[in-house]
Design an enzyme around this catalytic site. Structure first.
Site, PDB file in Angstrom:
ATOM      1  N   GLY A   1       6.593   0.789   5.614  1.00  0.00           N
ATOM      2  CA  GLY A   1       7.446  -0.149   4.878  1.00  0.00           C
ATOM      3  C   GLY A   1       7.445   0.117   3.384  1.00  0.00           C
ATOM      4  CB  CYS A   2       4.714   0.627   0.974  1.00  0.00           C
ATOM      5  SG  CYS A   2       3.947  -0.986   1.253  1.00  0.00           S
ATOM      6  CB  THR A   3       7.025   5.299   2.591  1.00  0.00           C
ATOM      7  OG1 THR A   3       5.613   5.501   2.444  1.00  0.00           O
ATOM      8  CG2 THR A   3       7.757   6.599   2.359  1.00  0.00           C
TER       9      THR A   3
ATOM     10  CE  LYS B   1      -4.171   1.779   2.130  1.00  0.00           C
ATOM     11  NZ  LYS B   1      -4.683   2.160   0.837  1.00  0.00           N
TER      12      LYS B   1
ATOM     13  CB  ALA C   1       8.496   3.732  -2.833  1.00  0.00           C
TER      14      ALA C   1
END
Length: 150
Positions: A44-46, A39, A49
């Site tokens: 974690g995704c930030t 998401k 990315a």
């Protein structure tokens, strides 16, 4: 069905963060790193990315394109890309069609969409798969896989 090492990159289409259509045929003769993440705008995704962003030139130097895929909307991807100045393509997979095509598993008893990175060489053959919720390791593992194929 799930992608395995040695499999050909499947043909697929989706919508990019800018609202334009994306077709996987545009990747012919390029190495590509396709990473599926849960998401936009989560810690974690930030981290993942931004790590791909920070290493993006290293991927480009190896002739590889980076593509992030999640179930977020095009507008969510637009904001995520702008906020963190992400130089690569983000594909919207709201219907989970790409997750199914690649065979990306869910994590934590099916509660969280999985985090899997696939590396394809310039012939479109899968040379590496890394499946881990730990967001930080994906970038280094993908770079090593690309370096080892050259």
């Amino acid at each position: 069905m799930s992608i395995q090492i040695g499999n050909q990159l499947p043909h697929f289409s989706s919508v990019k963060q800018d609202g334009t259509n994306f077709d996987s045929h545009s990747l012919q003769h390029k190495s590509v790193v396709i990473y599926f993440y849960p998401k936009d705008n989560t810690p974690g995704c930030t981290t993942q990315a931004c790590s791909f962003r920070d290493a993006y030139q290293d991927f480009q130097d190896l002739g590889a394109e980076v593509i992030g895929v999640s179930g977020d909307s095009v507008s969510s991807h637009q904001g995520f890309q702008k906020k963190y100045q992400l130089p690569f393509i983000l594909l919207s997979d709201e219907n989970r069609k790409l997750r199914k095509l690649f065979g990306v598993p869910t994590a934590l008893f099916g509660l969280i969409p999985g985090r899997v990175t696939y590396v394809f060489n310039s012939k479109g053959i899968c040379i590496y798969i890394f499946d881990s919720l730990n967001a930080k390791n994906h970038i280094a593992k993908a770079l090593i896989a690309l370096q080892n194929q050259n």
